[in-house]
Design a protein around this motif. Structure first.
Motif, mmCIF file in Angstrom:
data_model
loop_
_atom_site.group_PDB
_atom_site.id
_atom_site.type_symbol
_atom_site.label_atom_id
_atom_site.label_comp_id
_atom_site.label_asym_id
_atom_site.label_seq_id
_atom_site.Cartn_x
_atom_site.Cartn_y
_atom_site.Cartn_z
ATOM 1 N N ARG A 1 -11.852 5.295 1.106
ATOM 2 C CA ARG A 1 -11.534 6.557 1.790
ATOM 3 C C ARG A 1 -10.186 6.473 2.492
ATOM 4 N NH1 ARG A 1 -15.908 9.229 5.303
ATOM 5 N NH2 ARG A 1 -14.579 11.000 4.885
ATOM 6 N N LYS A 2 -9.931 5.335 3.140
ATOM 7 C CA LYS A 2 -8.661 5.150 3.844
ATOM 8 C C LYS A 2 -7.497 5.142 2.850
ATOM 9 C CE LYS A 2 -8.723 2.241 7.137
ATOM 10 N NZ LYS A 2 -8.793 1.021 7.943
ATOM 11 N N VAL A 3 -7.658 4.460 1.740
ATOM 12 C CA VAL A 3 -6.603 4.419 0.722
ATOM 13 C C VAL A 3 -6.374 5.819 0.146
ATOM 14 C CG1 VAL A 3 -5.968 3.501 -1.546
ATOM 15 C CG2 VAL A 3 -6.925 1.985 0.186
ATOM 16 N N GLY A 4 -7.443 6.570 -0.064
ATOM 17 C CA GLY A 4 -7.304 7.946 -0.550
ATOM 18 C C GLY A 4 -6.512 8.816 0.407
ATOM 19 N N LYS A 5 -6.760 8.653 1.694
ATOM 20 C CA LYS A 5 -6.014 9.418 2.702
ATOM 21 C C LYS A 5 -4.540 9.005 2.716
ATOM 22 C CE LYS A 5 -9.964 10.323 5.662
ATOM 23 N NZ LYS A 5 -10.619 10.043 6.950
ATOM 24 N N ILE A 6 -4.278 7.727 2.550
ATOM 25 C CA ILE A 6 -2.890 7.255 2.509
ATOM 26 C C ILE A 6 -2.188 7.810 1.265
ATOM 27 C CG2 ILE A 6 -1.429 5.200 2.246
ATOM 28 C CD1 ILE A 6 -3.580 3.718 3.979
ATOM 29 N N SER B 1 -2.224 6.092 -13.012
ATOM 30 C CA SER B 1 -1.097 7.027 -13.136
ATOM 31 C C SER B 1 -0.007 6.703 -12.118
ATOM 32 C CB SER B 1 -1.570 8.469 -12.945
ATOM 33 O OG SER B 1 -2.478 8.832 -13.959
ATOM 34 N N LEU B 2 -0.411 6.359 -10.905
ATOM 35 C CA LEU B 2 0.565 5.980 -9.888
ATOM 36 C C LEU B 2 1.280 4.675 -10.264
ATOM 37 C CD1 LEU B 2 -1.218 6.878 -6.540
ATOM 38 C CD2 LEU B 2 1.060 7.596 -7.235
ATOM 39 N N ILE B 3 0.546 3.724 -10.796
ATOM 40 C CA ILE B 3 1.173 2.473 -11.234
ATOM 41 C C ILE B 3 2.203 2.768 -12.319
ATOM 42 C CG2 ILE B 3 0.769 0.267 -12.407
ATOM 43 C CD1 ILE B 3 -2.018 0.251 -10.962
ATOM 44 N N PHE B 4 1.838 3.586 -13.285
ATOM 45 C CA PHE B 4 2.768 3.951 -14.355
ATOM 46 C C PHE B 4 3.989 4.663 -13.793
ATOM 47 C CE2 PHE B 4 4.410 7.032 -17.411
ATOM 48 C CZ PHE B 4 4.779 6.176 -18.447
ATOM 49 N N ALA B 5 3.758 5.617 -12.881
ATOM 50 C CA ALA B 5 4.876 6.353 -12.274
ATOM 51 C C ALA B 5 5.788 5.396 -11.511
ATOM 52 C CB ALA B 5 4.353 7.450 -11.354
ATOM 53 N N GLY B 6 5.192 4.458 -10.789
ATOM 54 C CA GLY B 6 5.989 3.490 -10.048
ATOM 55 C C GLY B 6 6.844 2.633 -10.957
ATOM 56 N N ILE B 7 6.268 2.190 -12.056
ATOM 57 C CA ILE B 7 7.028 1.404 -13.032
ATOM 58 C C ILE B 7 8.153 2.242 -13.620
ATOM 59 C CG2 ILE B 7 6.891 0.277 -15.292
ATOM 60 C CD1 ILE B 7 4.022 -0.639 -14.434
ATOM 61 N N SER B 8 7.874 3.517 -13.876
ATOM 62 C CA SER B 8 8.917 4.378 -14.437
ATOM 63 C C SER B 8 10.050 4.605 -13.429
ATOM 64 C CB SER B 8 8.332 5.702 -14.925
ATOM 65 O OG SER B 8 7.912 6.509 -13.846
ATOM 66 N N ILE C 1 8.028 1.251 -5.680
ATOM 67 C CA ILE C 1 7.245 0.113 -5.185
ATOM 68 C C ILE C 1 6.010 0.613 -4.452
ATOM 69 C CG2 ILE C 1 7.280 -1.806 -3.532
ATOM 70 C CD1 ILE C 1 10.295 -2.158 -4.344
ATOM 71 N N VAL C 2 6.179 1.645 -3.632
ATOM 72 C CA VAL C 2 5.043 2.227 -2.904
ATOM 73 C C VAL C 2 4.017 2.783 -3.888
ATOM 74 C CG1 VAL C 2 4.325 4.079 -1.340
ATOM 75 C CG2 VAL C 2 6.331 2.676 -0.788
ATOM 76 N N GLU C 3 4.470 3.448 -4.939
ATOM 77 C CA GLU C 3 3.527 4.002 -5.915
ATOM 78 C C GLU C 3 2.746 2.904 -6.628
ATOM 79 O OE1 GLU C 3 5.748 6.707 -8.396
ATOM 80 O OE2 GLU C 3 5.197 8.375 -7.097
ATOM 81 N N ILE C 4 3.405 1.816 -6.974
ATOM 82 C CA ILE C 4 2.698 0.699 -7.606
ATOM 83 C C ILE C 4 1.665 0.122 -6.642
ATOM 84 C CG2 ILE C 4 2.951 -1.658 -8.495
ATOM 85 C CD1 ILE C 4 5.749 -0.725 -9.579
ATOM 86 N N ALA C 5 2.038 -0.035 -5.383
ATOM 87 C CA ALA C 5 1.106 -0.568 -4.386
ATOM 88 C C ALA C 5 -0.077 0.380 -4.156
ATOM 89 C CB ALA C 5 1.844 -0.828 -3.074
ATOM 90 N N LEU C 6 0.218 1.673 -4.018
ATOM 91 C CA LEU C 6 -0.866 2.652 -3.815
ATOM 92 C C LEU C 6 -1.786 2.728 -5.021
ATOM 93 C CD1 LEU C 6 0.736 5.760 -2.063
ATOM 94 C CD2 LEU C 6 -1.177 4.380 -1.252
ATOM 95 N N GLY C 7 -1.188 2.756 -6.205
ATOM 96 C CA GLY C 7 -2.001 2.803 -7.421
ATOM 97 C C GLY C 7 -2.895 1.584 -7.539
ATOM 98 N N SER C 8 -2.342 0.420 -7.239
ATOM 99 C CA SER C 8 -3.137 -0.816 -7.289
ATOM 100 C C SER C 8 -4.259 -0.772 -6.263
ATOM 101 C CB SER C 8 -2.233 -2.030 -7.033
ATOM 102 O OG SER C 8 -1.255 -2.132 -8.032
#
Length: 131
Positions: free
Chosen positions: A72-77, A17-24, A54-61
């Motif tokens: 866990r660290k990625v979830g907190k970020i 969902s984050l990747i899609f949002a980032g692309i949008s 760009i951040v959303e695509i990176a976080l989603g990935s």
């Protein structure tokens, strides 16, 4: 279904969902996302939308592909990111900016209630696998 499997599905769904949002952000919904950028952000609205995309695509990935030891660290970020962009949702509400079909105060207010759910989703889907 085991709790571990539910967490995996939830994490992957959040990540995609984050990747899609980032692309949008970078393509078809760019104008709508500009409506959420608060006036006090020191960058141009379009730049803010592009950088957050760009951040959303990176976080989603990262949510989808990060090894177990870093989830866990990625979830907190991701949770911190959802908290960080919340002022944009507040700005959309307080300035009565219509975007994404949120064309009334009630709809924009209800949208605010979903942000804590995203924070919870990010934390819960990446938490301990074996308590």
């Amino acid at each position: 279904m085991k709790e571990e499997n539910i967490k995996e599905i939830a994490r992957i769904l959040l990540g995609t969902s984050l990747i899609f949002a980032g692309i949008s952000h970078l393509t078809f919904a760019r104008k709508d996302f500009k409506a959420q950028v608060p006036d006090w952000v020191p960058l141009k609205k379009d730049d803010t939308v592009v950088y957050s995309g760009i951040v959303e695509i990176a976080l989603g990935s990262a949510l989808v592909f990060t090894p177990e030891k870093h989830k866990r660290k990625v979830g907190k970020i991701a949770a911190a990111f959802f908290i960080g962009v919340f002022p944009g949702n507040i700005s959309q509400f307080t300035h009565k900016r219509s975007a994404f079909g949120l064309n009334s105060d009630n709809k924009r207010f209800v949208r605010l209630l979903f942000q804590p759910m995203l924070v919870y989703w990010a934390i819960k889907s990446t938490g301990d696998r074996n308590p």
